[in-house]
Motif scaffolding. Structure first.
Motif, PDB file in Angstrom:
ATOM      1  N   PHE A 213       0.827  -1.202   0.000  1.00  0.00           N
ATOM      2  CA  PHE A 213       0.000   0.000   0.000  1.00  0.00           C
ATOM      3  C   PHE A 213       0.867   1.260   0.000  1.00  0.00           C
ATOM      4  CE2 PHE A 213      -2.365   3.267   2.451  1.00  0.00           C
ATOM      5  CZ  PHE A 213      -3.446   3.437   1.608  1.00  0.00           C
ATOM      6  N   VAL A 214       1.988   1.239   0.716  1.00  0.00           N
ATOM      7  CA  VAL A 214       2.829   2.438   0.803  1.00  0.00           C
ATOM      8  C   VAL A 214       3.991   2.409  -0.185  1.00  0.00           C
ATOM      9  CG1 VAL A 214       2.244   2.757   3.230  1.00  0.00           C
ATOM     10  CG2 VAL A 214       4.335   1.536   2.624  1.00  0.00           C
ATOM     11  N   ASN A 215       4.224   1.284  -0.837  1.00  0.00           N
ATOM     12  CA  ASN A 215       5.417   1.161  -1.666  1.00  0.00           C
ATOM     13  C   ASN A 215       5.396   2.086  -2.879  1.00  0.00           C
ATOM     14  OD1 ASN A 215       7.946  -0.571  -2.024  1.00  0.00           O
ATOM     15  ND2 ASN A 215       6.992  -0.799  -4.030  1.00  0.00           N
ATOM     16  N   LEU A 216       4.356   2.026  -3.671  1.00  0.00           N
ATOM     17  CA  LEU A 216       4.300   2.838  -4.888  1.00  0.00           C
ATOM     18  C   LEU A 216       4.163   4.337  -4.584  1.00  0.00           C
ATOM     19  CD1 LEU A 216       2.280   0.539  -7.288  1.00  0.00           C
ATOM     20  CD2 LEU A 216       4.705   1.117  -7.383  1.00  0.00           C
TER      21      LEU A 216
ATOM     22  N   GLY B 176      -2.422  -9.385  -5.617  1.00  0.00           N
ATOM     23  CA  GLY B 176      -2.710  -8.415  -6.667  1.00  0.00           C
ATOM     24  C   GLY B 176      -4.160  -7.976  -6.660  1.00  0.00           C
ATOM     25  N   GLY B 177      -5.058  -8.897  -6.380  1.00  0.00           N
ATOM     26  CA  GLY B 177      -6.472  -8.546  -6.319  1.00  0.00           C
ATOM     27  C   GLY B 177      -6.778  -7.587  -5.189  1.00  0.00           C
ATOM     28  N   VAL B 178      -6.153  -7.809  -4.038  1.00  0.00           N
ATOM     29  CA  VAL B 178      -6.367  -6.898  -2.910  1.00  0.00           C
ATOM     30  C   VAL B 178      -5.827  -5.511  -3.232  1.00  0.00           C
ATOM     31  CG1 VAL B 178      -5.799  -6.436  -0.495  1.00  0.00           C
ATOM     32  CG2 VAL B 178      -6.329  -8.778  -1.227  1.00  0.00           C
ATOM     33  N   VAL B 179      -4.614  -5.455  -3.771  1.00  0.00           N
ATOM     34  CA  VAL B 179      -3.977  -4.170  -4.051  1.00  0.00           C
ATOM     35  C   VAL B 179      -4.783  -3.369  -5.069  1.00  0.00           C
ATOM     36  CG1 VAL B 179      -1.935  -3.077  -5.063  1.00  0.00           C
ATOM     37  CG2 VAL B 179      -1.667  -4.950  -3.421  1.00  0.00           C
ATOM     38  N   THR B 180      -5.273  -4.022  -6.092  1.00  0.00           N
ATOM     39  CA  THR B 180      -5.936  -3.303  -7.176  1.00  0.00           C
ATOM     40  C   THR B 180      -7.403  -2.991  -6.903  1.00  0.00           C
ATOM     41  OG1 THR B 180      -6.395  -5.413  -8.292  1.00  0.00           O
ATOM     42  CG2 THR B 180      -4.386  -4.236  -8.936  1.00  0.00           C
ATOM     43  N   THR B 181      -7.997  -3.601  -5.889  1.00  0.00           N
ATOM     44  CA  THR B 181      -9.416  -3.343  -5.616  1.00  0.00           C
ATOM     45  C   THR B 181      -9.650  -2.515  -4.353  1.00  0.00           C
ATOM     46  OG1 THR B 181      -9.662  -5.446  -4.415  1.00  0.00           O
ATOM     47  CG2 THR B 181     -10.138  -5.451  -6.785  1.00  0.00           C
ATOM     48  N   THR B 182      -8.648  -2.383  -3.494  1.00  0.00           N
ATOM     49  CA  THR B 182      -8.825  -1.616  -2.261  1.00  0.00           C
ATOM     50  C   THR B 182      -8.801  -0.120  -2.563  1.00  0.00           C
ATOM     51  OG1 THR B 182      -7.762  -3.349  -0.955  1.00  0.00           O
ATOM     52  CG2 THR B 182      -7.894  -1.159   0.030  1.00  0.00           C
TER      53      THR B 182
ATOM     54  N   VAL C 217      -3.100   3.792  -7.297  1.00  0.00           N
ATOM     55  CA  VAL C 217      -3.835   3.686  -6.036  1.00  0.00           C
ATOM     56  C   VAL C 217      -5.303   3.975  -6.316  1.00  0.00           C
ATOM     57  CG1 VAL C 217      -4.082   4.544  -3.678  1.00  0.00           C
ATOM     58  CG2 VAL C 217      -1.805   4.388  -4.726  1.00  0.00           C
ATOM     59  N   ARG C 218      -6.104   2.960  -6.259  1.00  0.00           N
ATOM     60  CA  ARG C 218      -7.509   3.103  -6.620  1.00  0.00           C
ATOM     61  C   ARG C 218      -8.236   3.983  -5.605  1.00  0.00           C
ATOM     62  NH1 ARG C 218     -12.101  -1.653  -7.266  1.00  0.00           N
ATOM     63  NH2 ARG C 218     -13.637  -0.357  -8.333  1.00  0.00           N
ATOM     64  N   GLY C 219      -9.058   4.890  -6.112  1.00  0.00           N
ATOM     65  CA  GLY C 219      -9.871   5.719  -5.238  1.00  0.00           C
ATOM     66  C   GLY C 219      -9.107   6.810  -4.529  1.00  0.00           C
ATOM     67  N   PHE C 220      -7.877   7.117  -4.971  1.00  0.00           N
ATOM     68  CA  PHE C 220      -7.153   8.214  -4.351  1.00  0.00           C
ATOM     69  C   PHE C 220      -7.624   9.530  -4.945  1.00  0.00           C
ATOM     70  CE2 PHE C 220      -3.869  11.419  -4.283  1.00  0.00           C
ATOM     71  CZ  PHE C 220      -3.469  11.406  -2.963  1.00  0.00           C
ATOM     72  N   GLY C 221      -8.082  10.412  -4.123  1.00  0.00           N
ATOM     73  CA  GLY C 221      -8.531  11.725  -4.580  1.00  0.00           C
ATOM     74  C   GLY C 221      -9.584  12.284  -3.651  1.00  0.00           C
ATOM     75  N   GLU C 222      -9.676  13.597  -3.624  1.00  0.00           N
ATOM     76  CA  GLU C 222     -10.592  14.242  -2.696  1.00  0.00           C
ATOM     77  C   GLU C 222     -12.039  13.998  -3.095  1.00  0.00           C
ATOM     78  OE1 GLU C 222     -10.992  18.377  -0.238  1.00  0.00           O
ATOM     79  OE2 GLU C 222      -9.396  18.120  -1.710  1.00  0.00           O
ATOM     80  N   PRO C 223     -12.863  13.536  -2.166  1.00  0.00           N
ATOM     81  CA  PRO C 223     -14.254  13.233  -2.513  1.00  0.00           C
ATOM     82  C   PRO C 223     -15.009  14.462  -3.010  1.00  0.00           C
ATOM     83  CG  PRO C 223     -13.665  12.249  -0.409  1.00  0.00           C
ATOM     84  CD  PRO C 223     -12.537  13.162  -0.792  1.00  0.00           C
ATOM     85  N   LEU C 224     -15.847  14.227  -3.996  1.00  0.00           N
ATOM     86  CA  LEU C 224     -16.759  15.256  -4.488  1.00  0.00           C
ATOM     87  C   LEU C 224     -17.974  15.338  -3.569  1.00  0.00           C
ATOM     88  CD1 LEU C 224     -16.513  14.237  -8.243  1.00  0.00           C
ATOM     89  CD2 LEU C 224     -15.516  16.290  -7.193  1.00  0.00           C
ATOM     90  N   PRO C 225     -18.826  16.334  -3.748  1.00  0.00           N
ATOM     91  CA  PRO C 225     -20.007  16.459  -2.877  1.00  0.00           C
ATOM     92  C   PRO C 225     -20.888  15.209  -2.838  1.00  0.00           C
ATOM     93  CG  PRO C 225     -19.670  18.505  -4.074  1.00  0.00           C
ATOM     94  CD  PRO C 225     -18.680  17.521  -4.626  1.00  0.00           C
ATOM     95  N   ASP C 226     -20.900  14.426  -3.924  1.00  0.00           N
ATOM     96  CA  ASP C 226     -21.730  13.212  -3.921  1.00  0.00           C
ATOM     97  C   ASP C 226     -21.016  12.025  -3.275  1.00  0.00           C
ATOM     98  OD1 ASP C 226     -19.823  12.502  -5.768  1.00  0.00           O
ATOM     99  OD2 ASP C 226     -21.217  12.184  -7.430  1.00  0.00           O
TER     100      ASP C 226
END
Length: 340
Positions: A29-32, A93-99, A178-187
Motif C-alpha cells: 500500500f505504501v510502496n508505490l 494483486g487482487g487486494v492491491v488493485t481493488t482496495t 492507487v484506486r480511489g485516491f482523490g478528494e471526494p466530491l459532494p456526492d
C-alpha cells in the motif's frame, strides 16, 4: 477467516492475515506512493518529500527482497500456507488493485466492520491505540504542512503536488495505481488524482504515515506471540473439519514438525525486530532539524510528547491485564517505517 482448498486437500486459513492485512494492505500500500514521492517532489525543497520519505526507510528494499526470499517458489510462504505461488500473487494483486484509498482511513474501516459507533463499550485495545496514533500523527502532519499551505488555494496552486496526486491515481507502470485516491466530491465519489484542500492533503499524508508505522506494527509484531505456535495458530490446516461419527485427531490438522518449526522461527524473526522508532527523523546539522524550521522542530517535539503519553496510557492499562497483554502499539515499539 476465509478458507479454501488449494487442490491438495489443504484448507488455507491464514491468507487474509499474511497476504491481505500484512503484505497487501501495508507493505504494498505504501510502496508505490514512495516511488511517486521520490519522482515527483523535490528532495531539496518540498515539504511533502521531507514529511513522507523517512517513513519509507527500508521499505523498497524489504519489498524487493520478499519475492526472492519469503515468496520465492518453494519458499517459506508456500511452505506455510501452502498455496501455489501463482495463487498467492493473484490474491495479493487482487487486494492491491481493488482496495480504495479513501476506505482505508481507520475510522472508516472500523465503522465498516461495526467497531466504531455503537461499539464504544467494547474493550478493543487495537481500536483505542490505532486511533490514538492516527490522531497524534494527524495533528503532527497538520502542523508541518500548515507552515506551507495556509489555505486551500495554496494546495491547488502547487504544481509539484498536483503532479504527485495525479501520479498517485494514474495506472501503473506510469503511476502508483492507487484506486480511489482523490478528494471526494459532494456526492461522495472521489475525483481521482486531485487534491483541492488542506484538509484532504493532511488526511491522505497521515494515512500513509500511519499505515507505514502503527498499522504495520499492529499486523507484524503479533506474529512473535500469536502466530509462532502452530498448534495455537496454524497458518493452514491439513485435514477437513471432523464429521459426525468420524472424528479426526487434532494432530491430523496440524502441520508436520519441520513446518511448525519454520513457522516458529519466522514468526519470532519478523515479530522481534524494531528499527527507527516512530517520532525519530534522520539527523541533520541544519537549524530546525529535519524539517529545517523552528515550527517543524516544535511539531516533532509535540509528537514525541504525545506518543510518550500514549505509551504511558497503554502501560497503565495493560498492567492490570492478567490473560493477554496488548502492547503491540506501544509507541516505544512502533517503527516509523516498514523495514522488516
Amino acid at each position: 477467516m476465509e478458507g479454501g482448498a488449494d487442490g491438495r486437500g489443504v484448507e488455507v486459513l491464514a491468507a487474509p492475515v499474511a497476504l491481505d492485512s500484512h503484505l497487501a494492505r501495508t507493505h504494498l500500500f505504501v510502496n508505490l506512493p514512495l516511488g511517486v514521492t521520490a519522482r515527483r517532489l523535490s528532495a531539496a525543497h518540498h515539504p511533502l518529500w521531507r514529511l513522507l520519505m523517512p517513513h519509507g526507510d527500508g521499505t523498497p528494499y524489504i519489498n524487493n527482497l520478499t519475492p526472492h526470499t519469503l515468496l520465492k517458489p518453494q519458499g517459506d510462504v508456500h511452505l506455510l500456507l501452502p498455496t501455489s505461488r501463482e495463487a498467492q500473487v493473484a490474491y495479493v494483486g487482487g487486494v492491491v488493485t481493488t482496495t480504495r484509498f479513501n476506505d482505508r482511513f481507520p475510522r472508516a474501516d472500523l465503522a465498516a466492520r461495526g467497531l466504531l459507533d455503537g461499539a464504544t463499550a467494547l474493550h478493543h485495545p487495537y481500536r483505542e491505540d490505532a486511533l490514538a496514533h492516527y490522531d497524534a500523527l494527524h495533528d503532527f502532519v497538520a502542523a508541518i504542512l500548515g507552515e506551507y499551505y495556509t489555505c486551500d488555494a495554496d494546495v491547488v496552486g502547487d504544481p509539484e503536488l498536483a503532479a504527485w496526486a495525479a501520479d498517485m491515481a494514474a495506472p501503473a507502470p506510469g503511476g502508483a495505481g492507487v484506486r480511489g485516491f482523490g478528494e471526494p466530491l459532494p456526492d461522495g465519489t472521489a475525483a481521482e488524482g486531485t487534491i483541492r484542500s488542506v484538509g484532504y492533503l493532511v488526511d491522505a499524508v497521515t494515512l500513509l504515515i500511519w499505515t507505514a508505522s502503527a498499522q504495520h506494527a499492529a499486523v507484524n509484531f503479533p506474529q512473535v506471540d500469536l502466530m509462532a505456535s502452530a498448534a495455537a495458530f496454524p497458518l493452514a490446516v491439513r485435514a477437513g473439519a471432523p464429521r459426525p461419527g468420524a472424528p479426526a485427531p487434532i494432530t491430523a490438522w496440524l502441520p508436520p514438525l519441520r513446518v511448525a518449526a519454520r513457522q516458529l522461527f519466522l514468526g519470532a524473526f519478523l515479530g522481534g525486530l524494531v528499527h527507527l522508532p516512530l517520532g525519530t527523523y534522520p539527523p541533520t546539522p541544519l537549524p530546525g532539524g529535519w524539517f529545517r524550521t523552528g515550527r517543524g522542530a516544535r511539531a516533532v517535539a509535540a509528537l514525541r510528547a504525545r506518543l510518550a503519553a500514549i505509551d504511558a496510557r497503554i502501560v497503565a492499562r495493560e498492567a492490570a491485564e492478567e490473560v493477554y497483554k496488548y502492547e503491540y502499539l506501544r509507541p516505544a515499539r512502533v517503527p516509523r517505517s516498514i523495514n522488516i
